[in-house]
Enzyme design. Structure first.
Site, mmCIF file in Angstrom:
data_model
loop_
_atom_site.group_PDB
_atom_site.id
_atom_site.type_symbol
_atom_site.label_atom_id
_atom_site.label_comp_id
_atom_site.label_asym_id
_atom_site.label_seq_id
_atom_site.Cartn_x
_atom_site.Cartn_y
_atom_site.Cartn_z
ATOM 1 N N SER A 135 0.846 -1.187 0.000
ATOM 2 C CA SER A 135 0.000 0.000 0.000
ATOM 3 C C SER A 135 0.883 1.238 0.000
ATOM 4 C CB SER A 135 -0.904 -0.008 1.238
ATOM 5 O OG SER A 135 -1.702 1.159 1.296
ATOM 6 N N LYS A 161 -1.055 -0.989 -4.462
ATOM 7 C CA LYS A 161 -2.258 -0.231 -4.096
ATOM 8 C C LYS A 161 -1.850 1.205 -3.811
ATOM 9 C CE LYS A 161 -4.386 -0.353 0.004
ATOM 10 N NZ LYS A 161 -5.178 -0.879 1.147
ATOM 11 N N LYS A 163 -3.113 5.002 -2.510
ATOM 12 C CA LYS A 163 -4.123 5.798 -1.832
ATOM 13 C C LYS A 163 -4.522 6.971 -2.731
ATOM 14 C CE LYS A 163 -4.100 3.718 2.278
ATOM 15 N NZ LYS A 163 -5.304 3.165 2.951
ATOM 16 N N ASP A 188 -7.220 2.879 -3.151
ATOM 17 C CA ASP A 188 -7.957 2.900 -1.879
ATOM 18 C C ASP A 188 -8.338 4.344 -1.580
ATOM 19 O OD1 ASP A 188 -9.007 2.552 0.617
ATOM 20 O OD2 ASP A 188 -7.149 1.875 1.566
ATOM 21 N N GLU A 213 -11.166 0.566 -3.532
ATOM 22 C CA GLU A 213 -11.517 0.225 -2.164
ATOM 23 C C GLU A 213 -12.230 1.390 -1.467
ATOM 24 O OE1 GLU A 213 -9.129 -1.421 1.808
ATOM 25 O OE2 GLU A 213 -8.070 -1.120 -0.087
ATOM 26 N N ASP A 238 -14.217 -2.095 2.866
ATOM 27 C CA ASP A 238 -13.296 -2.186 3.998
ATOM 28 C C ASP A 238 -14.029 -1.702 5.244
ATOM 29 O OD1 ASP A 238 -11.345 -1.723 5.952
ATOM 30 O OD2 ASP A 238 -10.054 -0.522 4.689
ATOM 31 N N LYS A 262 -9.862 -6.915 7.833
ATOM 32 C CA LYS A 262 -8.916 -6.472 8.840
ATOM 33 C C LYS A 262 -9.387 -7.074 10.155
ATOM 34 C CE LYS A 262 -7.565 -2.166 6.561
ATOM 35 N NZ LYS A 262 -7.804 -0.707 6.474
ATOM 36 N N GLY A 290 -4.118 -3.863 5.894
ATOM 37 C CA GLY A 290 -3.137 -3.485 6.904
ATOM 38 C C GLY A 290 -3.502 -2.184 7.600
#
Length: 369
Positions: A135, A161, A163, A188, A213, A238, A262, A290
């Site tokens: 990430s 991934k 952000k 994400d 996400e 998520d 998670k 994570g």
């Protein structure tokens, strides 16, 4: 299994590099470590709550309070036939999943060590290796982002991934895809968008993403279902998934095609396994998300990722990506092929560095029978 002693420690650990998402930037992680002792064995858990109530309503302070004043009295001195009994024993406490999970995961570790078996096997896992993704937080510039992607690909990670947030999304994806047209790529949003931005979100379809996400509200399933009907890109939920019933609702309504598990978010391994099973029964793949965990939380993520339906690379990356010195040994390592090998020792298979934990401790409390 009987827990005779519970210890809480608040630790502060500096990150190798700042980590930024749509709701802020951090340079160091403050987190709670839970130690439980019983019948000559010790188990460790990590609370994934943060200093601020931005990802979740829970914080380090609220979790400390709930564990010390409400969870500890319910588990200390009690006899459990199996750690799966611990989460139901806490049902009188509404919410506070991260606090519950920290103690519950420590209990699973304790149980596995008492049995002399690897934690993954006790959970029902079958894999001897798991695929690792990475990430990448919001960077200072496009050049910094490109350099980070290049470095992580060279390290072997199987999924990148990124952000995203309004103003840092389509423009950076154009640059990434222009340079790396065939890598496995996802984004994400951490709830950074609203349904009013539907036409903008439709632009993500052009980048051949594995998933987007949590684009919408953190507590929403209904509007994600409406959005998923209009996007080619798979939505992954998520924050919206806090229990197995949420997963069942999301699957039934078509709100997503992938779910991120998670363990801390859903209250521990027992509920995480139920979410996993709901998704597996409906052919919806899951992966392990994570929360910038230290080695203790990371080794728990490795264990849960051995379950059969963790079919996509998770955010379980190497310790050295985040910490100059982790609090476990050996540290979690990722091979050049992007894989983490599962250790065969009892419990998590990693040794907790109690000397380093002592050095990093900001606050401590011990509760015992």
């Amino acid at each position: 299994m009987k827990i005779e002693r519970l210890e809480l420690r608040l630790l502060k650990l500096p990150l190798v590099h700042f980590f930024e998402t749509s709701f802020g930037r951090i340079d160091e992680k403050h987190f709670i470590i839970v130690r439980v002792d019983g019948e000559g064995a010790t188990g460790f858990g990590e609370c994934v709550a943060e200093q601020d109530p931005y990802y979740s309503a829970e914080t380090n302070e609220t979790c400390w309070h709930i564990i010390a004043d409400f969870i500890a009295p319910r588990v200390l001195g009690a006899t459990f036939g199996h750690p799966r009994e611990l989460f139901p024993a806490l049902k009188a406490i509404r919410g506070h999943n991260m606090a519950k999970a920290a103690v519950e995961m420590a209990a699973w570790d304790l149980y596995a060590k008492q049995r002399g078996e690897p934690l993954g096997r006790v959970l029902g896992g079958t894999r001897d290796r798991i695929a690792s993704g990475v990430s990448i937080g919001i960077q200072r510039s496009l050049d910094d982002l490109a350099a980070t992607v290049e470095r992580e690909l060279a390290a072997g990670y199987r999924r990148i991934k990124i952000k995203v947030k309004p103003g840092w999304d389509v423009n950076i994806l154009e640059k990434v895809r222009a340079r790396w047209s065939d890598i496995t790529l996802s984004v994400d949003a951490n709830s950074a968008y609203t349904l009013d931005e539907f036409e903008h979100l439709r632009k993500f379809d052009q980048f051949n993403l594995l998933m987007i996400e949590q684009p919408l509200w953190n507590d929403d399933i209904y509007y994600h279902a409406r959005l998923q009907k209009e996007l080619r890109t798979a939505i992954c939920l998520d924050e919206s998934i806090e229990q197995a019933r949420d997963a069942a609702c999301a699957v039934e309504t078509g709100a997503c095609r992938v779910i991120n598990i998670k363990v801390g978010r859903v209250g521990g391994f027992t509920e995480a396994k139920k979410v996993h099973d709901v998704c597996q029964a409906n052919n919806v793949p899951v992966w392990c998300g994570g929360m910038l965990e230290s080695g203790i939380g990371r080794m728990h993520n490795v264990a849960v990722s051995t379950l059969d339906n963790f079919r996509l690379p998770g955010d379980v990356s190497a310790s050295r990506r985040y910490w100059k010195e982790d609090i476990i040994e050996p540290e979690v390592e990722v091979s050049r092929e992007g894989l983490i090998t599962i250790r065969d020792e009892p419990g998590t298979g990693y040794r907790v560095r109690e000397d380093l934990i002592e050095k990093l401790t900001v606050k401590k409390e011990t509760i015992q029978t």
